[in-house]
Design a protein around this motif. Structure first.
Motif, PDB file in Angstrom:
ATOM      1  N   ASP A   1       0.884  -1.169   0.000  1.00  0.00           N
ATOM      2  CA  ASP A   1       0.000   0.000   0.000  1.00  0.00           C
ATOM      3  C   ASP A   1       0.921   1.219   0.000  1.00  0.00           C
ATOM      4  O   ASP A   1       1.548   1.531   1.003  1.00  0.00           O
ATOM      5  CB  ASP A   1      -0.874  -0.041   1.271  1.00  0.00           C
ATOM      6  CG  ASP A   1      -1.616   1.265   1.501  1.00  0.00           C
ATOM      7  OD1 ASP A   1      -1.698   2.092   0.566  1.00  0.00           O
ATOM      8  OD2 ASP A   1      -2.130   1.437   2.633  1.00  0.00           O
TER       9      ASP A   1
ATOM     10  N   SER B   1       2.933   0.496   3.493  1.00  0.00           N
ATOM     11  CA  SER B   1       2.605  -0.560   4.463  1.00  0.00           C
ATOM     12  C   SER B   1       2.134  -1.782   3.671  1.00  0.00           C
ATOM     13  O   SER B   1       1.931  -1.706   2.464  1.00  0.00           O
ATOM     14  CB  SER B   1       1.536  -0.079   5.447  1.00  0.00           C
ATOM     15  OG  SER B   1       0.309   0.151   4.797  1.00  0.00           O
TER      16      SER B   1
ATOM     17  N   THR C   1       6.298  -4.456   1.945  1.00  0.00           N
ATOM     18  CA  THR C   1       6.944  -3.169   2.209  1.00  0.00           C
ATOM     19  C   THR C   1       8.469  -3.242   2.272  1.00  0.00           C
ATOM     20  O   THR C   1       9.169  -2.468   1.608  1.00  0.00           O
ATOM     21  CB  THR C   1       6.394  -2.556   3.512  1.00  0.00           C
ATOM     22  OG1 THR C   1       4.991  -2.359   3.336  1.00  0.00           O
ATOM     23  CG2 THR C   1       7.044  -1.208   3.812  1.00  0.00           C
ATOM     24  N   ASN C   2       8.985  -4.187   3.055  1.00  0.00           N
ATOM     25  CA  ASN C   2      10.447  -4.251   3.214  1.00  0.00           C
ATOM     26  C   ASN C   2      11.147  -4.554   1.891  1.00  0.00           C
ATOM     27  O   ASN C   2      12.171  -3.956   1.564  1.00  0.00           O
ATOM     28  CB  ASN C   2      10.834  -5.301   4.258  1.00  0.00           C
ATOM     29  CG  ASN C   2      10.411  -4.855   5.650  1.00  0.00           C
ATOM     30  OD1 ASN C   2      10.162  -3.662   5.879  1.00  0.00           O
ATOM     31  ND2 ASN C   2      10.281  -5.810   6.576  1.00  0.00           N
TER      32      ASN C   2
ATOM     33  N   ALA D   1       8.453   3.020   5.700  1.00  0.00           N
ATOM     34  CA  ALA D   1       7.475   2.052   6.195  1.00  0.00           C
ATOM     35  C   ALA D   1       6.670   2.693   7.317  1.00  0.00           C
ATOM     36  O   ALA D   1       7.238   3.314   8.216  1.00  0.00           O
ATOM     37  CB  ALA D   1       8.188   0.801   6.713  1.00  0.00           C
ATOM     38  N   VAL D   2       5.367   2.574   7.256  1.00  0.00           N
ATOM     39  CA  VAL D   2       4.500   3.147   8.305  1.00  0.00           C
ATOM     40  C   VAL D   2       3.442   2.122   8.695  1.00  0.00           C
ATOM     41  O   VAL D   2       2.980   1.356   7.855  1.00  0.00           O
ATOM     42  CB  VAL D   2       3.780   4.432   7.826  1.00  0.00           C
ATOM     43  CG1 VAL D   2       4.764   5.548   7.539  1.00  0.00           C
ATOM     44  CG2 VAL D   2       2.897   4.161   6.619  1.00  0.00           C
ATOM     45  N   GLY D   3       3.069   2.135   9.971  1.00  0.00           N
ATOM     46  CA  GLY D   3       1.970   1.280  10.422  1.00  0.00           C
ATOM     47  C   GLY D   3       2.285  -0.190  10.263  1.00  0.00           C
ATOM     48  O   GLY D   3       3.390  -0.567   9.858  1.00  0.00           O
ATOM     49  N   SER D   4       1.335  -1.044  10.569  1.00  0.00           N
ATOM     50  CA  SER D   4       1.607  -2.476  10.581  1.00  0.00           C
ATOM     51  C   SER D   4       0.854  -3.234   9.504  1.00  0.00           C
ATOM     52  O   SER D   4       1.144  -4.393   9.249  1.00  0.00           O
ATOM     53  CB  SER D   4       1.247  -3.043  11.958  1.00  0.00           C
ATOM     54  OG  SER D   4      -0.108  -2.746  12.252  1.00  0.00           O
ATOM     55  N   LYS D   5      -0.111  -2.576   8.867  1.00  0.00           N
ATOM     56  CA  LYS D   5      -0.916  -3.359   7.917  1.00  0.00           C
ATOM     57  C   LYS D   5      -1.305  -2.554   6.673  1.00  0.00           C
ATOM     58  O   LYS D   5      -1.242  -1.325   6.672  1.00  0.00           O
ATOM     59  CB  LYS D   5      -2.172  -3.886   8.609  1.00  0.00           C
ATOM     60  CG  LYS D   5      -3.081  -2.823   9.176  1.00  0.00           C
ATOM     61  CD  LYS D   5      -4.228  -3.461   9.956  1.00  0.00           C
ATOM     62  CE  LYS D   5      -5.284  -2.427  10.301  1.00  0.00           C
ATOM     63  NZ  LYS D   5      -4.765  -1.295  11.126  1.00  0.00           N
TER      64      LYS D   5
ATOM     65  N   ASP E   1      -2.732   1.306   6.247  1.00  0.00           N
ATOM     66  CA  ASP E   1      -2.171   2.322   7.153  1.00  0.00           C
ATOM     67  C   ASP E   1      -1.535   3.466   6.357  1.00  0.00           C
ATOM     68  O   ASP E   1      -1.695   4.636   6.700  1.00  0.00           O
ATOM     69  CB  ASP E   1      -1.134   1.707   8.095  1.00  0.00           C
ATOM     70  CG  ASP E   1      -1.795   0.869   9.190  1.00  0.00           C
ATOM     71  OD1 ASP E   1      -3.044   0.902   9.269  1.00  0.00           O
ATOM     72  OD2 ASP E   1      -1.082   0.200   9.951  1.00  0.00           O
ATOM     73  N   ALA E   2      -0.806   3.124   5.305  1.00  0.00           N
ATOM     74  CA  ALA E   2      -0.162   4.173   4.500  1.00  0.00           C
ATOM     75  C   ALA E   2      -1.216   5.047   3.820  1.00  0.00           C
ATOM     76  O   ALA E   2      -1.136   6.271   3.835  1.00  0.00           O
ATOM     77  CB  ALA E   2       0.764   3.542   3.462  1.00  0.00           C
TER      78      ALA E   2
ATOM     79  N   GLU F   1       2.416  10.761  12.047  1.00  0.00           N
ATOM     80  CA  GLU F   1       2.795  10.762  10.634  1.00  0.00           C
ATOM     81  C   GLU F   1       2.053  11.868   9.877  1.00  0.00           C
ATOM     82  O   GLU F   1       2.638  12.571   9.059  1.00  0.00           O
ATOM     83  CB  GLU F   1       2.483   9.401   9.988  1.00  0.00           C
ATOM     84  CG  GLU F   1       3.369   8.258  10.450  1.00  0.00           C
ATOM     85  CD  GLU F   1       2.846   7.595  11.726  1.00  0.00           C
ATOM     86  OE1 GLU F   1       1.899   8.136  12.354  1.00  0.00           O
ATOM     87  OE2 GLU F   1       3.404   6.539  12.090  1.00  0.00           O
TER      88      GLU F   1
END
Lengths: 290, 290
Positions: free
Chosen positions: A122, A141, A145-146, A161-165, A168-169, B202
């Protein structure tokens, strides 16, 4: 590395142009409008200008692709994703959705792709593409992402990278958009009124003085905490502005919505008589959830 | 010089405090709430603290007054003015209405006073009284403006004549208010969404970067001219934010009103295909009136 674009509108064109300059040689694109009377011409010109090969189908586009940017209008994100999923056999690539879709849609797209063992990003672009091209600040996210950061950072893409899922981005982009586009609405309502009363210079110079006095976050804190204490009075004062807009025959919907927000804030603060002052905006917003 | 206050709420109190320090010795006030259970106590305390004499009626208040500040809620401006007019025999004084009333109301008040040969000042206070007290920037218009400036400038009041008629000064304040209070509504809608998605840091840091980059007028020009060119797309993009707010159960009225303004702008620009770009906000607003 093969970077392909699904949708070759302005965003994809700017990204492609920048990546080309970074030395990416194999860029392909597919756009459903490719044979459109007017838009088709633009797509072909942009493709030629950036050395991008136009292909005729999604099936062809996802052959040998490493990173697939999906740059379609938000309203098409699910439909296009389903079309891609239908073509996936045993390809392996990163699916990067840069559309301005809602978090729920991004989550749904990631779920669809998981069934095909495809990693999803995302990607929310947080600035104007014509200015930044591929270096636009991107919040990312989702499951890919990585890998996305590892692959594209060497090409000077600016991905965080932001948030966990998934979603989120996009939430960051869409919330940011509430402010930036709301601000435009607010400018228009203010300027239309100022012009009607022939006082634009005076209004702008008064606002200029107030708004340039402090940095963004300080003004935010000052106005939110001050309004929490004086919400009822400020809501009432706004009635005079709304009356004036109505006298001048100017749409006052935005002012009306702001007034309702102040009325709501007054009610929320009244429910917490233990709070007499606030150190920052966060202390005010906390009351909303109590 | 005798400076009296009709209405002795926060605004009058702060003005009186400052003028006292400038050496004005004879300050009287009348407030209809003087015997009110809770507010009456505050009025009396403030009067005592500033050495202001409280009088029992409007009749008494307008005896021997040179400058009468009328500092009542906007909704009471006409009613109070009629009550004053009913008491005027052959007094001569400046009637300075600092209420946040609409331009039409200020004009009506001036008309009423003209019949009594009393000069009127539409005085709009353009800053927070607790910060500035009597030195608050004031925009003034109406028949008594020059006399008001001549009398009060030596006491370090900061008064600027604006426009040509009663109501012009208030229009500045009320248009300014559209922006400043609309901004609070916008902060609240943005922050409520950001908090719901746990992305406040953010979002704020992204907005901070954008908003601190340029001074107020440059940002205004950039966003208004850019939105004029891309109004339709931006209106459409805002749909995603609205969808997100609805998913999160957050009031989206302000975003909706902003979207409608962008849709309207798109329509206006479309009617002027000869304009492909805009040098500043004024060129955009001019299209509204063509």
């Amino acid at each position: 590395m093969n970077v392909h674009f699904l949708g070759f509108g302005e965003a994809a064109y700017e990204l492609a142009k920048g990546l080309k300059e970074e030395g990416v040689t194999s860029i392909r694109a597919y756009d459903v409008m490719i044979d459109h009377e007017t838009f088709g011409q633009t797509i072909k010109e942009r493709a030629e200008q950036t050395g991008v090969s136009l292909v005729k189908s999604i099936k062809e586009l996802i052959k040998e692709v490493n990173v697939l940017f999906v740059a379609v209008p938000a309203s098409k994100a699910v439909e296009v994703n389903e079309a891609v999923c239908a073509e996936i056999q045993n390809e392996s690539f990163l699916y990067v959705d840069v559309s301005a879709s809602s978090p729920a849609i991004k989550q749904q797209v990631q779920q669809n792709l998981e069934q095909k063992h495809i990693k999803f990003v995302d990607a929310a672009m947080l600035g104007p593409l014509p200015v930044y091209q591929h270096k636009v600040p991107i919040a990312a996210s989702g499951t890919g992402t990585n890998e996305f950061i590892a692959k594209m950072s060497p090409l000077h893409m600016s991905i965080k990278a932001v948030g966990s899922k998934a979603g989120d981005a996009s939430a960051i982009k869409l919330v940011r958009s509430i402010f930036m586009k709301g601000l435009v609405g607010l400018y228009l309502e203010t300027l239309e009124a100022a012009e009607a009363y022939h006082i634009s210079d005076e209004v702008i110079s008064s606002l200029e003085e107030t708004m340039n006095r402090q940095p963004f976050v300080d003004t935010l804190n000052r106005l939110v905490t001050g309004s929490a204490v004086h919400a009822e009075r400020r809501a009432f004062e706004l009635n005079s502005s709304i009356a004036m807009l109505q006298e001048a025959g100017i749409n006052s919907d935005l002012s009306h919505a702001s007034k309702e927000r102040l009325v709501e804030l007054a009610g929320i603060v009244k429910n917490h008589p233990e709070k007499e002052s606030f150190a920052n905006w966060k202390e005010v917003l906390e009351l909303y959830s109590i």
